[in-house]
Design an enzyme around this catalytic site. Sequence first.
Site, PDB file in Angstrom:
ATOM      1  CE  LYS A 126      28.255  62.957  67.492  1.00  0.00           C
ATOM      2  NZ  LYS A 126      27.152  63.460  66.643  1.00  0.00           N
ATOM      3  CG  ASP A 166      24.820  61.376  68.458  1.00  0.00           C
ATOM      4  OD1 ASP A 166      24.722  61.948  67.363  1.00  0.00           O
ATOM      5  OD2 ASP A 166      24.964  60.135  68.534  1.00  0.00           O
TER       6      ASP A 166
HETATM    7  P1  NDP Z   1      18.194  58.570  70.724  1.00  0.00           P
HETATM    8  O1  NDP Z   1      19.079  58.081  71.798  1.00  0.00           O
HETATM    9  O2  NDP Z   1      17.148  59.564  71.022  1.00  0.00           O
HETATM   10  O3  NDP Z   1      17.488  57.360  69.982  1.00  0.00           O
HETATM   11  C1  NDP Z   1      18.224  56.340  69.402  1.00  0.00           C
HETATM   12  C2  NDP Z   1      17.276  55.305  68.847  1.00  0.00           C
HETATM   13  O4  NDP Z   1      18.024  54.353  68.087  1.00  0.00           O
HETATM   14  C3  NDP Z   1      16.559  54.529  69.930  1.00  0.00           C
HETATM   15  O5  NDP Z   1      15.331  54.099  69.440  1.00  0.00           O
HETATM   16  C4  NDP Z   1      17.501  53.373  70.154  1.00  0.00           C
HETATM   17  O6  NDP Z   1      16.870  52.227  70.699  1.00  0.00           O
HETATM   18  C5  NDP Z   1      17.972  53.091  68.748  1.00  0.00           C
HETATM   19  N1  NDP Z   1      19.333  52.521  68.770  1.00  0.00           N
HETATM   20  C6  NDP Z   1      20.437  53.080  69.291  1.00  0.00           C
HETATM   21  N2  NDP Z   1      21.481  52.281  69.162  1.00  0.00           N
HETATM   22  C7  NDP Z   1      21.036  51.191  68.551  1.00  0.00           C
HETATM   23  C8  NDP Z   1      21.645  50.009  68.143  1.00  0.00           C
HETATM   24  N3  NDP Z   1      22.946  49.769  68.355  1.00  0.00           N
HETATM   25  N4  NDP Z   1      20.879  49.086  67.515  1.00  0.00           N
HETATM   26  C9  NDP Z   1      19.567  49.300  67.307  1.00  0.00           C
HETATM   27  N5  NDP Z   1      18.924  50.421  67.682  1.00  0.00           N
HETATM   28  C10 NDP Z   1      19.656  51.355  68.292  1.00  0.00           C
HETATM   29  O7  NDP Z   1      19.207  59.129  69.596  1.00  0.00           O
HETATM   30  P2  NDP Z   1      18.909  60.119  68.403  1.00  0.00           P
HETATM   31  O8  NDP Z   1      17.541  59.918  67.879  1.00  0.00           O
HETATM   32  O9  NDP Z   1      19.342  61.468  68.815  1.00  0.00           O
HETATM   33  O10 NDP Z   1      19.975  59.627  67.321  1.00  0.00           O
HETATM   34  C11 NDP Z   1      19.661  58.672  66.327  1.00  0.00           C
HETATM   35  C12 NDP Z   1      20.666  58.789  65.191  1.00  0.00           C
HETATM   36  O11 NDP Z   1      20.604  60.105  64.627  1.00  0.00           O
HETATM   37  C13 NDP Z   1      22.124  58.584  65.580  1.00  0.00           C
HETATM   38  O12 NDP Z   1      22.801  57.980  64.494  1.00  0.00           O
HETATM   39  C14 NDP Z   1      22.639  60.004  65.746  1.00  0.00           C
HETATM   40  O13 NDP Z   1      24.033  60.077  65.575  1.00  0.00           O
HETATM   41  C15 NDP Z   1      21.894  60.697  64.626  1.00  0.00           C
HETATM   42  N6  NDP Z   1      21.743  62.145  64.734  1.00  0.00           N
HETATM   43  C16 NDP Z   1      21.186  62.717  65.829  1.00  0.00           C
HETATM   44  C17 NDP Z   1      21.017  64.090  65.881  1.00  0.00           C
HETATM   45  C18 NDP Z   1      20.324  64.758  67.017  1.00  0.00           C
HETATM   46  O14 NDP Z   1      20.101  65.961  66.927  1.00  0.00           O
HETATM   47  N7  NDP Z   1      19.940  64.067  68.076  1.00  0.00           N
HETATM   48  C19 NDP Z   1      21.505  64.963  64.786  1.00  0.00           C
HETATM   49  C20 NDP Z   1      21.992  64.236  63.651  1.00  0.00           C
HETATM   50  C21 NDP Z   1      22.126  62.892  63.651  1.00  0.00           C
HETATM   51  P3  NDP Z   1      16.844  52.021  72.305  1.00  0.00           P
HETATM   52  O15 NDP Z   1      15.784  52.944  72.802  1.00  0.00           O
HETATM   53  O16 NDP Z   1      16.559  50.594  72.454  1.00  0.00           O
HETATM   54  O17 NDP Z   1      18.215  52.389  72.761  1.00  0.00           O
HETATM   55  O1  2IT Z   2      25.159  64.271  64.531  1.00  0.00           O
HETATM   56  C1  2IT Z   2      24.767  65.426  64.771  1.00  0.00           C
HETATM   57  O2  2IT Z   2      24.768  66.310  63.915  1.00  0.00           O
HETATM   58  C2  2IT Z   2      24.282  65.727  66.126  1.00  0.00           C
HETATM   59  N1  2IT Z   2      24.237  64.819  66.958  1.00  0.00           N
HETATM   60  C3  2IT Z   2      23.860  67.111  66.498  1.00  0.00           C
HETATM   61  C4  2IT Z   2      25.041  67.970  66.770  1.00  0.00           C
HETATM   62  C5  2IT Z   2      24.752  69.328  67.328  1.00  0.00           C
HETATM   63  O3  2IT Z   2      25.743  70.008  67.649  1.00  0.00           O
HETATM   64  O4  2IT Z   2      23.600  69.732  67.452  1.00  0.00           O
END
Ligand code: NDP
Ligand code: 2IT
Length: 444
Positions: A126, A166
């Site tokens: 990561k 992420d």
């Molecule tokens: P994005 O940046 O696209 O979206 C994040 C969302 O969460 C936004 O709505 C953001 O609000 C909100 N957010 C972020 N930080 C905070 C915080 N500290 N408090 C409250 N709200 C918060 O990220 P993702 O959708 O990609 O990721 C979301 C989660 O999923 C994370 O935990 C990530 O690690 C996990 N994840 C992501 C993957 C991926 O493929 N993208 C794969 C697996 C897991 P705002 O717009 O106000 O910042």
């Molecule tokens: O938490 C996760 O699994 C991710 N943010 C996606 C990682 C990836 O390599 O697609």
Amino acid sequence: MTDLTKKYLETVKKRNPGEAEFHQAVEEVLESLEPVLEKYPEYVETGVVDRLLEPDRQIMFRVPWIDDNGKCQVNRGFRVQFNNAIGPYKGGCRFHPSVYLGIIKFLGFEQIFKNSLTTLPIGGGKGGSDFDPKGKSDNEVMRFCQSFMTELGKYIDADTDVPAGDIGVGGREIGFMFGQYKRNTDKWEGVLTGKGVGWGGSLGRTEATGYGTVYFTREMLKANGMSFEGKRVVISGSGNVAIYALQKAQSYGAKVVVVSDSNGYIIDEDGVDYKLVKQIKEVERKRISEYVVHRPNAKYVDSTNPWEVKCDIALPCSTQNDIDLPKAEFLVANGLIAVGEGANMPCTNEAVKFFLSKGVLVGPAKAANAGGVAVSALEMSQNSMRLEWSFEEVDTKLDSIMTSIFQACDRASKEFNMPGNYVAGANIAGFLKVAKAMKAQGVV
Ligand code: NDP
Ligand code: 2IT
């Protein structure tokens, strides 16, 4: 907690002071592994666990860049290459002001087991930075990404370590980073995933994490005689994972009433309009409060706690430690039946234990959100083969991977006499594959 678990945990805390999130993630896994290590003492004797708890490599670097006022800004960059027993390091990069080593390490550690569960050959890593893309111009984001990649690029390639997105890292950031890697190395290779469709990206990667979370939750509900149909769902977050979890849950007949961002949440009793959320957050990069301008029947609540709205199914898709014990208690008192963790470690360990004690089904992050990295691994395969699969082909593979992940969690939970505890099941199934590989490869 066994003496052995205590000993491992003490070492981790002493060696990694101040990294609360990392300690939390390790504690949860170690507790699940207690019966496994009793059954397979060889993983203790050959130091497999000691080695798993120490990353192969932790890289920290300066990221200098020039803002639109011509002023030099300095951020900190990270890449933790945690474990490559079963494949090249693989895992996203997070750009958020809260990022420090402890967050990257908890994410990298969990990624090892998640990636193992996908059934695909990928190790765990990561990265990220304390850079905040919010409010920055596209040019500022580009200059930051180029600087970040100029340093990170020294430690990665398609067979060594393959970063992705992420929080705060989506298609725009991956594009800028890929461009800089290519410029610095003169190589076109699948060194990043989440690339744009048409230049190496996989169809279905954007949707994969959200869809996958719902596929996993669907299987978990089905195994317990339930479904999404007619259920009231609350989702935290409105980013990449939340948007596609929303869309897929609705396609299964669920009524999603809440999505949120870091400022507040919206509640729409008519069912959240997926296309509108996508337009506001993905295209316009605005605040979720904008939603009520277009949907006057919906309400914006200026609170960072969307878990004060009752629901049958909770899909936390924002960030870590989003649901603590008091929030869990409220949800259970109001009829919660299942949690599908779209985010990484969105529930505290206390909240998870409470849910399980009350018979609430928990789809743990390592399993439930593995769809994103699974399709990333499919993107790597397509890049290596110089082929491009259709959306339907990728989505079908994703669905069957998520179904098999659920089955692996279910099997492991039963084998170790914790039926229905998919949290332990995910940790155990994820661990066993990596442990076996590490033992076979000797002390390295
Ligand atoms: P994005 O940046 O696209 O979206 C994040 C969302 O969460 C936004 O709505 C953001 O609000 C909100 N957010 C972020 N930080 C905070 C915080 N500290 N408090 C409250 N709200 C918060 O990220 P993702 O959708 O990609 O990721 C979301 C989660 O999923 C994370 O935990 C990530 O690690 C996990 N994840 C992501 C993957 C991926 O493929 N993208 C794969 C697996 C897991 P705002 O717009 O106000 O910042
Ligand atoms: O938490 C996760 O699994 C991710 N943010 C996606 C990682 C990836 O390599 O697609």
